[in-house]
Design a protein around this motif. Structure first.
Motif, short mmCIF file in Angstrom:
data_model
loop_
_atom_site.label_atom_id
_atom_site.label_comp_id
_atom_site.label_asym_id
_atom_site.label_seq_id
_atom_site.Cartn_x
_atom_site.Cartn_y
_atom_site.Cartn_z
N VAL A 111 64.78 -15.34 50.83
CA VAL A 111 63.30 -16.12 50.84
C VAL A 111 63.09 -16.67 52.18
CG1 VAL A 111 64.03 -18.30 49.97
CG2 VAL A 111 61.94 -17.57 49.46
N GLN A 112 61.96 -16.56 52.54
CA GLN A 112 61.24 -17.27 53.75
C GLN A 112 60.65 -18.32 53.60
OE1 GLN A 112 59.82 -13.45 55.92
NE2 GLN A 112 61.29 -13.67 57.02
N LEU A 113 60.83 -19.22 54.24
CA LEU A 113 60.10 -20.40 54.09
C LEU A 113 59.63 -21.30 55.52
CD1 LEU A 113 62.08 -21.81 51.00
CD2 LEU A 113 59.84 -20.87 50.77
N VAL A 114 58.57 -21.93 55.36
CA VAL A 114 58.19 -22.85 56.56
C VAL A 114 59.06 -23.85 56.44
CG1 VAL A 114 56.34 -24.20 57.35
CG2 VAL A 114 55.66 -22.16 56.12
N PRO A 115 59.63 -24.40 57.75
CA PRO A 115 60.57 -25.35 58.09
C PRO A 115 59.86 -26.87 57.74
CG PRO A 115 60.54 -24.00 59.88
CD PRO A 115 59.54 -23.40 59.02
N THR A 116 60.83 -27.68 57.01
CA THR A 116 60.37 -28.93 56.48
C THR A 116 60.98 -29.85 57.53
OG1 THR A 116 62.09 -28.97 55.07
CG2 THR A 116 60.13 -28.15 54.39
N THR A 117 61.80 -29.60 58.04
CA THR A 117 62.71 -30.64 59.04
C THR A 117 61.84 -31.05 60.20
OG1 THR A 117 64.00 -29.08 60.40
CG2 THR A 117 65.10 -30.17 58.30
N THR A 118 61.09 -30.55 60.48
CA THR A 118 59.96 -30.84 61.60
C THR A 118 58.73 -31.00 61.12
OG1 THR A 118 59.82 -28.37 62.17
CG2 THR A 118 61.48 -29.33 63.39
N ALA A 119 58.40 -30.88 60.02
CA ALA A 119 57.03 -31.19 59.29
C ALA A 119 56.86 -32.51 59.10
CB ALA A 119 57.09 -30.24 57.98
N SER A 120 55.59 -32.67 58.33
CA SER A 120 55.39 -34.15 58.06
C SER A 120 56.43 -34.94 57.21
CB SER A 120 53.87 -34.24 57.73
OG SER A 120 53.62 -33.58 56.29
N ALA A 121 56.18 -36.18 57.13
CA ALA A 121 57.44 -37.07 56.21
C ALA A 121 56.99 -36.55 55.00
CB ALA A 121 56.99 -38.51 56.52
N GLY A 122 58.14 -36.43 54.19
CA GLY A 122 58.33 -36.25 52.61
C GLY A 122 58.31 -34.65 52.36
N ALA A 123 58.47 -33.84 53.30
CA ALA A 123 58.06 -32.36 53.14
C ALA A 123 59.42 -31.83 52.69
CB ALA A 123 57.87 -31.62 54.30
N GLN A 124 59.72 -31.30 51.39
CA GLN A 124 60.99 -30.86 51.15
C GLN A 124 60.56 -29.70 50.12
OE1 GLN A 124 62.61 -34.32 48.97
NE2 GLN A 124 61.81 -33.52 47.14
N TYR A 125 61.62 -28.92 49.75
CA TYR A 125 61.40 -27.76 48.56
C TYR A 125 62.28 -28.40 47.39
CZ TYR A 125 59.42 -24.92 52.15
OH TYR A 125 58.41 -24.52 53.39
N ASN A 126 61.87 -28.17 46.53
CA ASN A 126 62.32 -28.35 45.00
C ASN A 126 62.59 -27.19 44.18
OD1 ASN A 126 62.19 -31.43 44.97
ND2 ASN A 126 59.87 -31.04 44.79
N VAL A 127 64.14 -26.89 44.05
CA VAL A 127 64.51 -25.26 43.41
C VAL A 127 65.11 -25.74 42.31
CG1 VAL A 127 65.82 -23.58 44.06
CG2 VAL A 127 64.87 -24.94 46.02
N THR A 128 64.71 -24.89 41.25
CA THR A 128 65.24 -24.93 39.90
C THR A 128 65.72 -23.59 39.59
OG1 THR A 128 63.41 -26.45 39.11
CG2 THR A 128 64.65 -25.15 37.26
N TYR A 129 67.03 -23.50 39.13
CA TYR A 129 67.86 -22.21 38.67
C TYR A 129 67.62 -22.26 37.26
CZ TYR A 129 69.87 -22.38 43.35
OH TYR A 129 69.84 -22.39 44.77
N ASN A 130 67.39 -21.04 37.03
CA ASN A 130 67.11 -20.73 35.44
C ASN A 130 67.90 -19.39 35.24
OD1 ASN A 130 65.63 -19.49 32.85
ND2 ASN A 130 64.79 -21.56 32.89
N SER A 131 68.51 -19.53 34.17
CA SER A 131 69.11 -18.19 33.75
C SER A 131 69.48 -18.15 32.11
CB SER A 131 70.78 -18.16 34.05
OG SER A 131 71.43 -17.03 33.79
N ALA A 132 69.04 -16.95 31.71
CA ALA A 132 68.92 -16.60 30.09
C ALA A 132 67.87 -17.59 29.67
CB ALA A 132 70.25 -16.89 29.58
N GLY A 133 66.91 -18.13 30.21
CA GLY A 133 65.77 -18.82 29.50
C GLY A 133 66.17 -20.34 29.67
N ILE A 134 67.30 -20.77 30.17
CA ILE A 134 67.67 -22.02 30.03
C ILE A 134 67.92 -22.43 31.53
CG2 ILE A 134 69.67 -23.75 29.64
CD1 ILE A 134 70.48 -21.87 27.50
N THR A 135 67.35 -23.71 31.84
CA THR A 135 67.59 -24.44 33.16
C THR A 135 68.95 -24.80 33.52
OG1 THR A 135 65.10 -25.01 33.42
CG2 THR A 135 66.83 -26.12 34.64
#
Length: 235
Positions: free
Chosen positions: A74-98
């Protein structure tokens, strides 16, 4: 002259498009489960709006990626050089269960990065998210208290591996007696096959009537008297 102006115009448009496109960092990895097999499922990436390092405005959005045979790219915009609080929240789901969640902080990079290079924190999802706010009381739900009052409760005689009987208080008890006993309609029990006095009637199956079998005799005797008579099945 016209051709030169068109060339300049195209170069200007290209420059504007290039300036509008923020730099992207590629996250590429192979994901595994705890048992060593490759992860198959879906990951959900969400983020709140932020300003990238090149002043590009990134809107709040989300991204859904199918992970097949563990392959993540996946390609994402960098957050370490972005405004304060920038981050990505990632949820992994398999077989319909988080399965678990992670927080990513993505730095600028011209080469692909593994998940370990962007991982800030992770957590295992054990159950539903914690409930915040005031607890909901039974009395807050219309009709719930009356419905719960109709549900039978365990009586003092409740026992597992026993036939359930309803006691005089409307509670559930376990039937008393020996495991070979028969349970009566009133919940009491006793040896199977006993009769009279309100106890269980006996049942006779496969009984051979006694009497002369000579082609003319019409009188045969049974050991047990059928009651009622209509219950007799003779063949």
């Amino acid at each position: 002259m016209l051709s030169f102006r068109r060339s300049v115009l195209m170069m200007t448009i290209s420059a504007v498009v290039a300036m509008a496109q923020p730099a992207l960092t590629t996250i590429q990895d192979i994901l595994y489960r705890a048992d060593g097999t490759r992860f198959n499922g879906t990951i959900f990436i969400t983020w709140n709006s932020f300003q990238a390092g090149d002043t590009s405005n990134i809107a709040t959005a989300n991204l859904t990626l199918a992970i097949v045979n563990g392959v993540l790219k996946v390609q994402l915009v960098p957050t370490t050089t972005a405004s304060a609080g920038a981050q990505y929240n990632v949820t992994y789901n398999s077989a319909g269960i988080t399965q678990f969640t992670q927080v990513w902080a993505v730095p600028p990079s011209s080469v692909p990065l593994r998940v370990s290079a962007v991982l800030v924190s992770s957590g295992t999802v054990i159950g539903p998210a914690a409930i915040t706010g005031s607890p909901i009381l039974i009395s807050d739900v219309v009709g719930l208290e009356n419905e719960l009052a109709l549900v039978p409760l365990e009586g003092v005689g409740f026992a597992i591996d026993r036939a359930a009987v309803i006691n005089s208080s409307g509670q559930i008890d376990g039937a008393s007696g020996n495991l070979s006993d028969c349970v009566r309609v009133d919940g009491s029990s006793g040896p199977c096959g006993t009769g009279g006095g309100g106890v269980l009637p006996s049942f006779s199956d496969g009984e051979l009537p006694s009497g002369s079998i000579n082609g003319s005799n019409t009188v045969f005797t049974l050991v047990n008297v059928p009651s009622p008579a209509a219950s007799l099945d003779l063949s």
